[in-house]
Write an enzyme that holds these catalytic residues in place. Structure first.
Site, PDB file in Angstrom:
ATOM      1  N   HIS A 120     -82.588  51.283  42.279  1.00 14.31           N
ATOM      2  CA  HIS A 120     -83.533  50.344  41.532  1.00 14.31           C
ATOM      3  C   HIS A 120     -84.392  51.208  40.750  1.00 14.31           C
ATOM      4  O   HIS A 120     -85.275  52.006  41.203  1.00 14.31           O
ATOM      5  CB  HIS A 120     -84.359  49.669  42.703  1.00 14.31           C
ATOM      6  CG  HIS A 120     -83.358  48.664  43.573  1.00 14.31           C
ATOM      7  ND1 HIS A 120     -83.165  47.567  43.107  1.00 14.31           N
ATOM      8  CD2 HIS A 120     -82.858  49.062  44.953  1.00 14.31           C
ATOM      9  CE1 HIS A 120     -82.223  46.979  44.281  1.00 14.31           C
ATOM     10  NE2 HIS A 120     -82.292  47.951  45.262  1.00 14.31           N
ATOM     11  N   CYS A 131     -87.237  45.023  39.309  1.00 13.62           N
ATOM     12  CA  CYS A 131     -85.995  45.191  38.448  1.00 13.62           C
ATOM     13  C   CYS A 131     -84.887  44.182  38.591  1.00 13.62           C
ATOM     14  O   CYS A 131     -84.344  43.503  37.574  1.00 13.62           O
ATOM     15  CB  CYS A 131     -85.343  46.551  38.648  1.00 13.62           C
ATOM     16  SG  CYS A 131     -85.143  47.029  40.087  1.00 13.62           S
ATOM     17  N   CYS A 142     -79.374  48.056  41.225  1.00 11.59           N
ATOM     18  CA  CYS A 142     -78.991  47.388  40.088  1.00 11.59           C
ATOM     19  C   CYS A 142     -78.848  48.268  39.044  1.00 11.59           C
ATOM     20  O   CYS A 142     -78.326  47.537  37.674  1.00 11.59           O
ATOM     21  CB  CYS A 142     -80.045  46.190  39.820  1.00 11.59           C
ATOM     22  SG  CYS A 142     -81.569  46.691  39.581  1.00 11.59           S
ATOM     23  N   PHE A 370     -81.238  54.675  -3.281  1.00 11.15           N
ATOM     24  CA  PHE A 370     -80.592  55.405  -4.552  1.00 11.15           C
ATOM     25  C   PHE A 370     -80.147  54.455  -5.737  1.00 11.15           C
ATOM     26  O   PHE A 370     -79.794  55.032  -6.632  1.00 11.15           O
ATOM     27  CB  PHE A 370     -79.219  55.779  -3.807  1.00 11.15           C
ATOM     28  CG  PHE A 370     -79.335  56.250  -2.555  1.00 11.15           C
ATOM     29  CD1 PHE A 370     -79.915  57.629  -2.123  1.00 11.15           C
ATOM     30  CD2 PHE A 370     -78.561  55.703  -1.256  1.00 11.15           C
ATOM     31  CE1 PHE A 370     -80.236  58.127  -0.740  1.00 11.15           C
ATOM     32  CE2 PHE A 370     -78.894  56.064  -0.080  1.00 11.15           C
ATOM     33  CZ  PHE A 370     -79.484  57.382   0.093  1.00 11.15           C
ATOM     34  N   LEU A 372     -79.587  49.846  -6.900  1.00 15.25           N
ATOM     35  CA  LEU A 372     -79.362  48.293  -6.572  1.00 15.25           C
ATOM     36  C   LEU A 372     -78.493  48.439  -5.414  1.00 15.25           C
ATOM     37  O   LEU A 372     -77.671  49.003  -5.498  1.00 15.25           O
ATOM     38  CB  LEU A 372     -79.319  47.835  -7.606  1.00 15.25           C
ATOM     39  CG  LEU A 372     -80.258  47.766  -9.020  1.00 15.25           C
ATOM     40  CD1 LEU A 372     -79.789  47.051 -10.046  1.00 15.25           C
ATOM     41  CD2 LEU A 372     -81.592  47.226  -8.239  1.00 15.25           C
ATOM     42  N   VAL A 373     -78.852  47.269  -4.695  1.00 15.76           N
ATOM     43  CA  VAL A 373     -77.515  47.055  -3.731  1.00 15.76           C
ATOM     44  C   VAL A 373     -76.959  45.713  -3.755  1.00 15.76           C
ATOM     45  O   VAL A 373     -78.047  44.702  -4.133  1.00 15.76           O
ATOM     46  CB  VAL A 373     -78.117  46.866  -2.290  1.00 15.76           C
ATOM     47  CG1 VAL A 373     -77.090  46.694  -1.046  1.00 15.76           C
ATOM     48  CG2 VAL A 373     -79.000  48.406  -2.033  1.00 15.76           C
ATOM     49  N   ASP A 475     -83.466  61.308   8.368  1.00 19.00           N
ATOM     50  CA  ASP A 475     -84.519  60.066   7.793  1.00 19.00           C
ATOM     51  C   ASP A 475     -84.017  59.022   8.740  1.00 19.00           C
ATOM     52  O   ASP A 475     -83.892  57.684   8.139  1.00 19.00           O
ATOM     53  CB  ASP A 475     -84.164  59.944   6.466  1.00 19.00           C
ATOM     54  CG  ASP A 475     -85.156  58.858   5.889  1.00 19.00           C
ATOM     55  OD1 ASP A 475     -86.183  58.494   6.685  1.00 19.00           O
ATOM     56  OD2 ASP A 475     -85.183  58.470   4.793  1.00 19.00           O
TER      57      ASP A 475
END
Length: 609
Positions: A120, A131, A142, A370, A372-373, A475
């Protein structure tokens, strides 16, 4: 002969509440752990120590940290539990380091006991387990109990899936293994075995020297590697010849592995352009001897201290991604053979290069680090297409980074499908709910603590994989994680972050790194490791429980650095349980070695579910 004392310290204990009506109190006691028992004493001024309790080590069934949100009324706030016979002893340490020290010592002293399979993770309070809410104190636990911090062996593979490998490879047993099933094969430490089948991720089929065949767990074996087959190794090249070849190739990060002048040793020669005092860059070749360190019976290899590896190919693979103190990371294998690294890269690129006419861009969905997406389609599959700004990196660097990312595959990493070389595009799996930071802010006030914990678990699973692959993210942050349609969080932008440069990523000293997410050793020495990623993961957890707030949002980068130097840390978010905040604090230890691994963090987070 008296038993040897292992630990002795003043801690608090909670009454064991052997009856449901027993009062709950907290008392200061002197705890003594020796090789036979755990004893605690009352210390009254001017009087002898009075023994108040004693537990024989052989009776202990579980020792583990307690994670809980309940207020702790005593002075010490870091609880751990000792389950013995039919009782639970709750002990409180003054800090997490002290708690871990006692837990480790007790686990080591009781490792051969008949231990719980489950335990537990929270307190028994007011007649029930917090818990799992079971009202029987002797109810089965558990949460899976892993006394060594490692999960149990994986299930045995299906024999029908076994097949022979085309070439004979050899593994060495790292430790003894006793089979549980007839289909398993016993392992004897340091003996060699031939690989019969390696298609299963966790269990391989091997053959011993007597011809017996069976399954063995992969964590108990290591492949014996012959470095002669690697193109970066040139056995007979001299130091002068290596320098001339690297200078002729004239590529930053060009490298050769050769025999050292010391018998049986190896040297890594690396080319890089180094800035001179006049600001210009000049070509230079540096030679690093591969050093050997004995860790008990295990031999480790390294170029930079603290980055140890079981064999030289592992060492080379790590430094291909991370300079870690070298003049440059190992970017280009240079060989006297005609088939050098750049040609090899061209061949490899055929596996993942996508032709621009296979790709359709439909709409712009955001702006990344880096470029545009875009949302797009590739072979009728919806994809995310990240464009790379002109001049951001060379085509060679781009392909090199893509090659790294294509080799990594995990359910909690955003999968890179391929790249377009002209113009430079990266084609990823599409994540419907966008970046984690935006998702947290959009869902502010609507996410439960269970939702937040699940997000942290998702990221920790992905980082365990990267950690095991000797890969450093550099990062890790909520902005670099994406959320799928069914709210699964996956890690993104691993491998590309070293090229980022903007205000968020620039310290007061001009170095480039995400200052508010960075560990002290990154800020001071640009020293990256999995443990610096652990620090960043602590900040990411803070972002999650802060519902997308920016850490240190009212402080400049220079002020953040000053705060860290004073030992200050981010405060616990309002929605964050104390148990999760303790993991954040653990991740923010000053010394990297004091921080947990991602595997241990995943285990601790799993116990909070």
């Amino acid at each position: 002969m008296y038993p040897r004392v292992i630990l002795k310290e003043t801690l608090y204990k909670k009454s064991q509440q052997k009856r449901r009506t027993s009062p709950c109190n907290y008392k200061e006691r002197i705890f003594v752990l020796n090789t036979q028992e755990l004893t605690y004493f009352e210390n009254r001024p001017g009087k002898k120590l009075t023994q108040k309790g004693c537990i024989e080590l052989s009776h202990i069934k579980c020792v583990e940290i307690v994670r809980s949100d309940v207020p702790i009324p005593c002075e010490y706030k870091y609880p751990f539990q000792v389950a013995h016979d039919s009782y639970y002893l709750y002990v409180f340490a003054p800090n997490n380091d002290c708690r871990l020290k006692w837990v480790r010592a007790l686990k080591e002293a009781t490792q051969n006991n008949n231990l719980f399979m489950k335990y537990h993770p929270d307190f028994w309070v007011e007649g029930k387990w917090r818990c799992c809410h079971q009202s029987e104190k002797q109810a089965a636990g558990c949460c899976e109990y892993y006394p060594n911090g490692a999960k149990p062996l994986p299930p045995t593979p299906d024999p029908s899936r076994r097949s022979s490998d085309s070439e004979e490879r050899i593994v060495v047993a790292l430790k003894n293994f006793t089979p549980d099933e007839e289909s398993d094969l016993p392992l004897h430490k340091d003996e060699e075995y031939f690989i019969v089948d390696s298609s299963e991720p966790n269990w391989w089929t091997v053959r011993d020297k007597n011809g017996h065949v069976g399954s063995v767990p992969c964590i108990y074996i290591a492949e014996k590697v012959d470095i002669k087959k690697f193109e970066w190794y040139d056995k007979d090249i001299t130091r002068t010849e290596a320098e001339n070849l690297l200078l002729e190739e004239n590529k930053d990060g060009g490298f050769i592995v050769r025999d050292s002048k010391h018998a049986g040793g190896y040297t890594v020669s690396i080319f890089a352009r180094v800035s001179g005092s006049d600001g210009n860059k000049y070509p230079q070749v540096k030679h690093y001897q591969v050093r050997v360190k004995k860790d008990g019976e295990v031999t480790k290899y390294y170029l930079a201290e603290k980055y140890l590896f079981s064999n030289i190919p592992e060492l080379i693979r790590y430094h291909q991604h991370n300079a870690a103190g070298l003049i440059s990371r190992l970017r280009h294998c240079v060989s006297r053979n005609a088939q050098n690294s750049s040609k090899t890269n061209e061949l490899n690129s055929e596996k993942w290069e996508i032709h621009s006419d296979e790709l359709t861009l439909s709409e712009e969905v955001g702006s990344g680090q880096f470029g545009l997406v875009w949302r797009g389609f590739w072979n009728k599959r919806q994809v995310a297409v990240k464009t790379v700004r002109e001049g951001f990196m060379s085509e060679e660097e781009f392909k090199e980074e893509a090659d790294v990312m294509m080799q990594l595959s995990h359910s909690k990493l955003v999968q890179l499908f391929g790249v377009v070389a002209q113009p430079l595009y990266l084609v990823f799996e599409f994540m419907e709910n966008g970046c984690l930071t935006d998702f947290l802010r959009a869902k502010k006030g609507k996410l439960s603590q269970e939702d937040m914990l699940k997000m942290c678990l998702d990221v920790s699973e992905g980082m365990v994989y990267l950690e095991g692959s000797n890969f450093i993210h550099r990062d890790l942050a909520a902005r670099n994680c994406l959320v799928s349609e069914d709210h699964v969080v996956k890690i993104s932008d691993f491998g590309m972050t070293r090229f980022v440069l903007d205000d968020q990523y620039t310290s007061s000293y001009g170095s480039k790194f995400p200052v508010k997410w960075s560990a002290p050793e990154v800020i001071r020495f640009s020293k990256y490791s999995s443990k610096s990623d652990v620090w960043s993961f602590g900040v990411l957890m803070w972002e999650v429980y802060s519902e997308g707030r920016t850490p240190h949002d009212k402080r400049s980068n220079a002020e953040v650095v000053e705060d860290l130097n004073k030992g200050l840390r981010l405060q616990r978010p309002r929605l964050c349980p104390q148990s999760v905040y303790e993991l954040m604090e653990w991740s923010w230890k000053e010394k990297p070695d004091d921080r947990p691994s991602f595997a241990l963090l995943l285990h601790q987070l799993s116990c909070l579910e």
